[in-house]
Design a protein around this motif. Structure first.
Motif, PDB file in Angstrom:
ATOM      1  N   UNK A 193       0.681  -1.223   0.084  1.00 42.72           N
ATOM      2  CA  UNK A 193       0.045   0.078  -0.028  1.00 42.72           C
ATOM      3  C   UNK A 193       0.879   1.255   0.135  1.00 42.72           C
ATOM      4  N   UNK A 194       1.968   1.320   0.715  1.00 44.89           N
ATOM      5  CA  UNK A 194       2.819   2.474   0.661  1.00 44.89           C
ATOM      6  C   UNK A 194       3.391   2.721  -0.813  1.00 44.89           C
ATOM      7  N   UNK A 195       3.953   1.595  -1.342  1.00 50.27           N
ATOM      8  CA  UNK A 195       4.390   1.645  -2.621  1.00 50.27           C
ATOM      9  C   UNK A 195       3.517   2.304  -3.660  1.00 50.27           C
ATOM     10  N   UNK A 196       2.138   1.873  -3.346  1.00 44.20           N
ATOM     11  CA  UNK A 196       0.869   2.307  -4.212  1.00 44.20           C
ATOM     12  C   UNK A 196       0.620   3.941  -4.041  1.00 44.20           C
ATOM     13  N   UNK A 197       1.010   4.131  -2.662  1.00 42.45           N
ATOM     14  CA  UNK A 197       0.656   5.580  -2.177  1.00 42.45           C
ATOM     15  C   UNK A 197       1.824   6.568  -3.004  1.00 42.45           C
ATOM     16  N   UNK A 198       2.831   5.896  -2.913  1.00 46.67           N
ATOM     17  CA  UNK A 198       4.062   6.868  -3.639  1.00 46.67           C
ATOM     18  C   UNK A 198       3.820   6.895  -4.944  1.00 46.67           C
ATOM     19  N   UNK A 199       3.537   5.673  -5.591  1.00 45.65           N
ATOM     20  CA  UNK A 199       3.290   5.743  -7.036  1.00 45.65           C
ATOM     21  C   UNK A 199       2.393   6.701  -7.379  1.00 45.65           C
ATOM     22  N   UNK A 200       1.411   7.069  -6.510  1.00 46.84           N
ATOM     23  CA  UNK A 200       0.225   8.175  -6.868  1.00 46.84           C
ATOM     24  C   UNK A 200       0.446   9.329  -6.228  1.00 46.84           C
ATOM     25  N   UNK A 201       1.863   9.540  -5.787  1.00 49.37           N
ATOM     26  CA  UNK A 201       2.297  10.973  -5.363  1.00 49.37           C
ATOM     27  C   UNK A 201       1.426  11.245  -3.983  1.00 49.37           C
ATOM     28  N   UNK A 202       1.207  10.344  -3.211  1.00 50.91           N
ATOM     29  CA  UNK A 202       0.520  10.555  -1.817  1.00 50.91           C
ATOM     30  C   UNK A 202       1.565  10.812  -0.778  1.00 50.91           C
ATOM     31  N   UNK A 203       1.662  11.944  -0.069  1.00 54.16           N
ATOM     32  CA  UNK A 203       2.848  11.967   1.068  1.00 54.16           C
ATOM     33  C   UNK A 203       2.777  10.691   1.855  1.00 54.16           C
ATOM     34  N   UNK A 204       3.791  10.091   2.261  1.00 49.96           N
ATOM     35  CA  UNK A 204       3.860   9.380   3.601  1.00 49.96           C
ATOM     36  C   UNK A 204       4.666   9.852   4.638  1.00 49.96           C
ATOM     37  N   UNK A 205       3.942   9.995   5.789  1.00 46.53           N
ATOM     38  CA  UNK A 205       4.539  10.513   6.825  1.00 46.53           C
ATOM     39  C   UNK A 205       4.514   9.327   7.949  1.00 46.53           C
ATOM     40  N   UNK A 206       5.689   9.317   8.777  1.00 47.67           N
ATOM     41  CA  UNK A 206       5.859   8.299   9.722  1.00 47.67           C
ATOM     42  C   UNK A 206       5.913   8.845  11.131  1.00 47.67           C
ATOM     43  N   UNK A 207       5.465   8.213  12.098  1.00 50.47           N
ATOM     44  CA  UNK A 207       5.861   8.365  13.609  1.00 50.47           C
ATOM     45  C   UNK A 207       6.513   7.431  14.256  1.00 50.47           C
ATOM     46  N   UNK A 208       7.085   7.759  15.057  1.00 45.74           N
ATOM     47  CA  UNK A 208       7.897   6.796  16.210  1.00 45.74           C
ATOM     48  C   UNK A 208       7.542   7.221  17.386  1.00 45.74           C
ATOM     49  N   UNK A 209       7.174   6.142  18.294  1.00 44.93           N
ATOM     50  CA  UNK A 209       6.946   6.408  19.797  1.00 44.93           C
ATOM     51  C   UNK A 209       8.308   6.410  20.538  1.00 44.93           C
ATOM     52  N   UNK A 210       8.854   7.296  21.146  1.00 41.50           N
ATOM     53  CA  UNK A 210       9.965   6.943  22.004  1.00 41.50           C
ATOM     54  C   UNK A 210       9.552   7.297  23.392  1.00 41.50           C
ATOM     55  N   UNK A 211       9.774   5.888  23.932  1.00 40.37           N
ATOM     56  CA  UNK A 211       9.295   5.721  25.390  1.00 40.37           C
ATOM     57  C   UNK A 211      10.263   6.204  26.260  1.00 40.37           C
TER      58      UNK A 211
END
Length: 221
Positions: A83-101
């Motif tokens: 799905x992330x590859x699909x989103x990138x192919x359609x120029x939908x930005x992908x933003x990640x989060x990380x939780x830092x305990x």
């Protein structure tokens, strides 16, 4: 038509309430909870080593990290990665989060890294957070506003925790929220199903991943 994975938990009265009160057709009565938007961004929530763990039964995975979900997470990765590859192919930005305990002094600790199959591509944003919502104490809202986004597609974990908190805050900040249900997971099956149902009733559209991809493709028309 989307398979509602929480249906097996509902009593007959529950089903009647959902239908008679119109939640199945309209969602929340106080605000528009089923919009899809025209300029989405994808939020990838906390796909980290200490949460994902090895591809093994969860009861084995928790022996290394008490937060790890093992094969539950990897089953979702089978959907998230393409799905992330699909989103990138359609120029939908992908933003990640990380939780830092708070128990980690080193933000670069291997436990906190995003696992390889769904790791960020070059130039993609990774936002560190301390609490459940991706919006709380971060600049995510500013990033979405600057990008002109009106909606978010949320993937990752956990359904009842960080996904839920992020989805609610997104809606309360004026964004439409879309959840591809195979791309979301939780360590407790009941929490996963009930969490998705609650979000579907009040804050978000829940669709199968293929339906989300069809929506994104339609934006190109």
């Amino acid at each position: 038509m989307t398979e509602r994975i929480w249906e097996d938990l509902l009593t007959e009265r529950d089903k009647q309430v959902i239908s008679k009160a119109g939640y199945d057709e309209e969602g929340a009565s106080s605000w528009e909870s089923r919009g899809l938007g025209e300029n989405p961004a994808v939020l990838v929530i906390d796909m980290q080593e200490l949460i994902v763990g090895d591809d093994e039964p969860i009861l084995d995975a928790v022996e290394k990290h008490r937060t790890a979900m093992g094969e539950i997470a990897w089953d979702a990765i089978d959907y998230i990665e393409p799905f992330l590859d699909f989103a990138r192919d359609h120029d939908v930005p992908v933003i990640y989060t990380r939780v830092v305990p708070s128990s980690y002094d080193d933000p670069d600790h291997d436990d906190l890294r995003i696992v390889d199959p769904v790791a960020p591509a070059d130039g993609e944003t990774v936002i560190d957070k301390s609490y459940a919502s991706a919006f709380y104490g971060t600049d995510l809202l500013s990033r979405l506003v600057r990008g002109g986004h009106d909606s978010v597609i949320v993937v990752g974990n956990s359904t009842s925790g960080c996904v839920r908190a992020t989805a609610i805050d997104a809606k309360q900040n004026g964004f439409d929220v879309l959840l591809p249900q195979e791309c979301i997971f939780d360590r407790i099956e009941a929490s996963h199903k009930i969490g998705l149902m609650d979000l579907w009733m009040k804050y978000a559209e829940v669709l199968e991943t293929e339906e989300v991809e069809a929506y994104v493709e339609a934006l190109d028309d």
